[in-house]
Write a protein that holds these residues in place. Structure first.
Motif, PDB file in Angstrom:
ATOM      1  N   THR A 147      42.693 119.937  73.111  1.00  0.00           N
ATOM      2  CA  THR A 147      43.915 120.025  72.593  1.00  0.00           C
ATOM      3  C   THR A 147      43.797 121.024  71.335  1.00  0.00           C
ATOM      4  O   THR A 147      42.615 121.158  70.713  1.00  0.00           O
ATOM      5  N   ALA A 148      44.992 121.622  71.059  1.00  0.00           N
ATOM      6  CA  ALA A 148      44.821 122.581  69.938  1.00  0.00           C
ATOM      7  C   ALA A 148      44.988 121.595  68.740  1.00  0.00           C
ATOM      8  O   ALA A 148      44.345 121.984  67.648  1.00  0.00           O
ATOM      9  N   ALA A 149      45.498 120.280  68.932  1.00  0.00           N
ATOM     10  CA  ALA A 149      45.482 119.390  67.584  1.00  0.00           C
ATOM     11  C   ALA A 149      43.872 119.118  67.224  1.00  0.00           C
ATOM     12  O   ALA A 149      43.612 119.078  66.213  1.00  0.00           O
ATOM     13  N   ALA A 150      43.144 118.931  68.391  1.00  0.00           N
ATOM     14  CA  ALA A 150      41.753 118.667  68.266  1.00  0.00           C
ATOM     15  C   ALA A 150      40.988 120.021  67.573  1.00  0.00           C
ATOM     16  O   ALA A 150      40.160 119.751  66.608  1.00  0.00           O
ATOM     17  N   ALA A 151      41.271 121.148  68.103  1.00  0.00           N
ATOM     18  CA  ALA A 151      40.555 122.286  67.830  1.00  0.00           C
ATOM     19  C   ALA A 151      40.865 122.586  66.338  1.00  0.00           C
ATOM     20  O   ALA A 151      39.770 123.093  65.448  1.00  0.00           O
ATOM     21  N   ILE A 152      42.148 122.512  65.853  1.00  0.00           N
ATOM     22  CA  ILE A 152      42.305 122.906  64.436  1.00  0.00           C
ATOM     23  C   ILE A 152      41.742 121.998  63.468  1.00  0.00           C
ATOM     24  O   ILE A 152      41.601 122.297  62.189  1.00  0.00           O
ATOM     25  N   ARG A 153      41.177 120.834  63.900  1.00  0.00           N
ATOM     26  CA  ARG A 153      40.569 119.885  62.967  1.00  0.00           C
ATOM     27  C   ARG A 153      39.201 120.480  62.411  1.00  0.00           C
ATOM     28  O   ARG A 153      38.959 120.594  61.089  1.00  0.00           O
ATOM     29  N   VAL A 154      38.749 121.378  63.182  1.00  0.00           N
ATOM     30  CA  VAL A 154      37.497 121.995  62.973  1.00  0.00           C
ATOM     31  C   VAL A 154      37.938 123.370  62.329  1.00  0.00           C
ATOM     32  O   VAL A 154      37.257 123.590  61.217  1.00  0.00           O
ATOM     33  N   LEU A 155      38.709 123.899  62.776  1.00  0.00           N
ATOM     34  CA  LEU A 155      39.231 125.235  62.418  1.00  0.00           C
ATOM     35  C   LEU A 155      39.521 125.125  60.942  1.00  0.00           C
ATOM     36  O   LEU A 155      39.260 126.017  59.895  1.00  0.00           O
ATOM     37  N   GLY A 156      40.404 124.134  60.634  1.00  0.00           N
ATOM     38  CA  GLY A 156      40.859 123.829  59.343  1.00  0.00           C
ATOM     39  C   GLY A 156      39.360 123.663  58.269  1.00  0.00           C
ATOM     40  O   GLY A 156      39.625 123.985  57.179  1.00  0.00           O
ATOM     41  N   LEU A 157      38.499 122.840  58.644  1.00  0.00           N
ATOM     42  CA  LEU A 157      37.522 122.520  57.872  1.00  0.00           C
ATOM     43  C   LEU A 157      36.807 123.862  57.669  1.00  0.00           C
ATOM     44  O   LEU A 157      36.195 124.214  56.462  1.00  0.00           O
ATOM     45  N   VAL A 158      36.556 124.951  58.525  1.00  0.00           N
ATOM     46  CA  VAL A 158      35.789 126.108  58.465  1.00  0.00           C
ATOM     47  C   VAL A 158      36.552 127.183  57.564  1.00  0.00           C
ATOM     48  O   VAL A 158      35.887 127.705  56.444  1.00  0.00           O
ATOM     49  N   GLY A 159      37.843 127.265  57.798  1.00  0.00           N
ATOM     50  CA  GLY A 159      38.705 127.829  56.667  1.00  0.00           C
ATOM     51  C   GLY A 159      38.099 129.538  56.366  1.00  0.00           C
ATOM     52  O   GLY A 159      38.098 130.055  55.287  1.00  0.00           O
ATOM     53  N   HIS A 160      37.707 130.046  57.485  1.00  0.00           N
ATOM     54  CA  HIS A 160      37.246 131.440  57.405  1.00  0.00           C
ATOM     55  C   HIS A 160      37.944 132.341  58.422  1.00  0.00           C
ATOM     56  O   HIS A 160      37.865 131.982  59.532  1.00  0.00           O
ATOM     57  N   ARG A 161      38.268 133.600  58.046  1.00  0.00           N
ATOM     58  CA  ARG A 161      38.990 134.215  58.933  1.00  0.00           C
ATOM     59  C   ARG A 161      38.226 134.889  60.021  1.00  0.00           C
ATOM     60  O   ARG A 161      38.623 135.435  61.115  1.00  0.00           O
TER      61      ARG A 161
END
Length: 266
Positions: A147-161
């Protein structure tokens, strides 16, 4: 929007033939599976890489992305995964691909917090190098992160463009998300969208586009309504389903189907 297809649908096909298929059937680009058993992979020599890049340029077909098999959330040491990411990033740079697609690959019994931290740490480490080579790493909505909700948990932690997402519409649908929900979550990170078709949640063998249950019309409508003008890439997973119909005969109908959806959503 531009249209591409993934070479997962034609495993092992030489690059010359892949480019000929894209040209003959009216696709703007291809997503290239970069695996050791494929013609193009990180073991290529500099001369082989230069030749492949020249073939793309001469054909007018764009290399949308390399589809790497790195599992960024999987168990084990970071070093081999980061090394694999760097090798794939080098290949993407040399071939002219703007994106490298990676998979989460979390183990079924791996705690989600551990997997989130592992994936974010590895992606964050690789992100600086991705910036150096001018390639963006995209985490696909897949497996434990479907899910997108699960993926953005990781992407939010990375925080890199230099780290974003591939929206695989089959996986978000299987995860119970509506296209509006998936797009809202992924839009700040979105690199491109993978479209596919299946018969049901229990029958996930690939079908021709338009012959199954996935909400492709809704996905295209959401993208169009929000002015998103990126890539739609048809991923037909022939490499996993031996009995699936051959991809080449389906390419024109798939392009026509996507073109029709784009026209109707305009």
């Amino acid at each position: 929007m531009k249209l591409a297809f993934s070479t997962l649908g034609v495993p092992g096909l030489p690059l010359t033939d892949v480019l000929a298929l894209a040209t003959a059937h009216g696709y703007h680009g291809v997503e290239l599976r970069a695996h050791p058993d494929e013609p193009l992979h990180p073991g290529l020599t500099p001369a082989e890489r230069a030749d492949a890049a020249a073939r793309f340029k001469a054909s007018g077909v764009e290399l949308l992305a390399l589809a790497g098999d790195a599992r960024v959330a999987g168990p084990g040491d970071d070093a081999p995964v980061v090394a694999e990411l760097r090798a794939l990033l080098d290949l993407a740079r040399d071939l002219g691909a703007p994106y490298l697609r990676v998979l989460p690959g979390a183990a079924p019994d791996q705690p989600s917090d551990d997997a989130d931290g592992t994936a974010a740490r590895r992606l964050g480490t690789a992100a600086e190098y991705a910036g150096d080579v001018g390639v963006r790493i995209l985490l696909e909505t897949h497996d434990a992160y479907r899910t997108a909700a699960a993926a953005i948990r990781v992407l939010g932690l990375v925080g890199h463009r230099r780290v974003g997402a591939v929206w695989d519409v089959m996986h978000t649908w299987l995860g119970g998300e509506q296209p509006t929900e998936s797009f809202a979550a992924l839009s700040p990170y979105l690199g491109y969208v993978q479209v596919k078709e299946i018969a049901s949640a229990d029958e996930t063998a690939p079908l021709p586009l338009g012959a199954g249950v996935l909400p492709l019309a809704e996905v295209v409508e959401v993208l169009s309504r929000h002015g998103w003008d990126g890539w739609l890439c048809w991923e037909y997973e022939k490499h996993r389903y031996e009995t699936a119909a051959p991809l080449p005969a389906l390419l024109t109908d798939a392009r026509n189907h996507l073109t029709r959806l784009l026209t109707e959503s305009a």
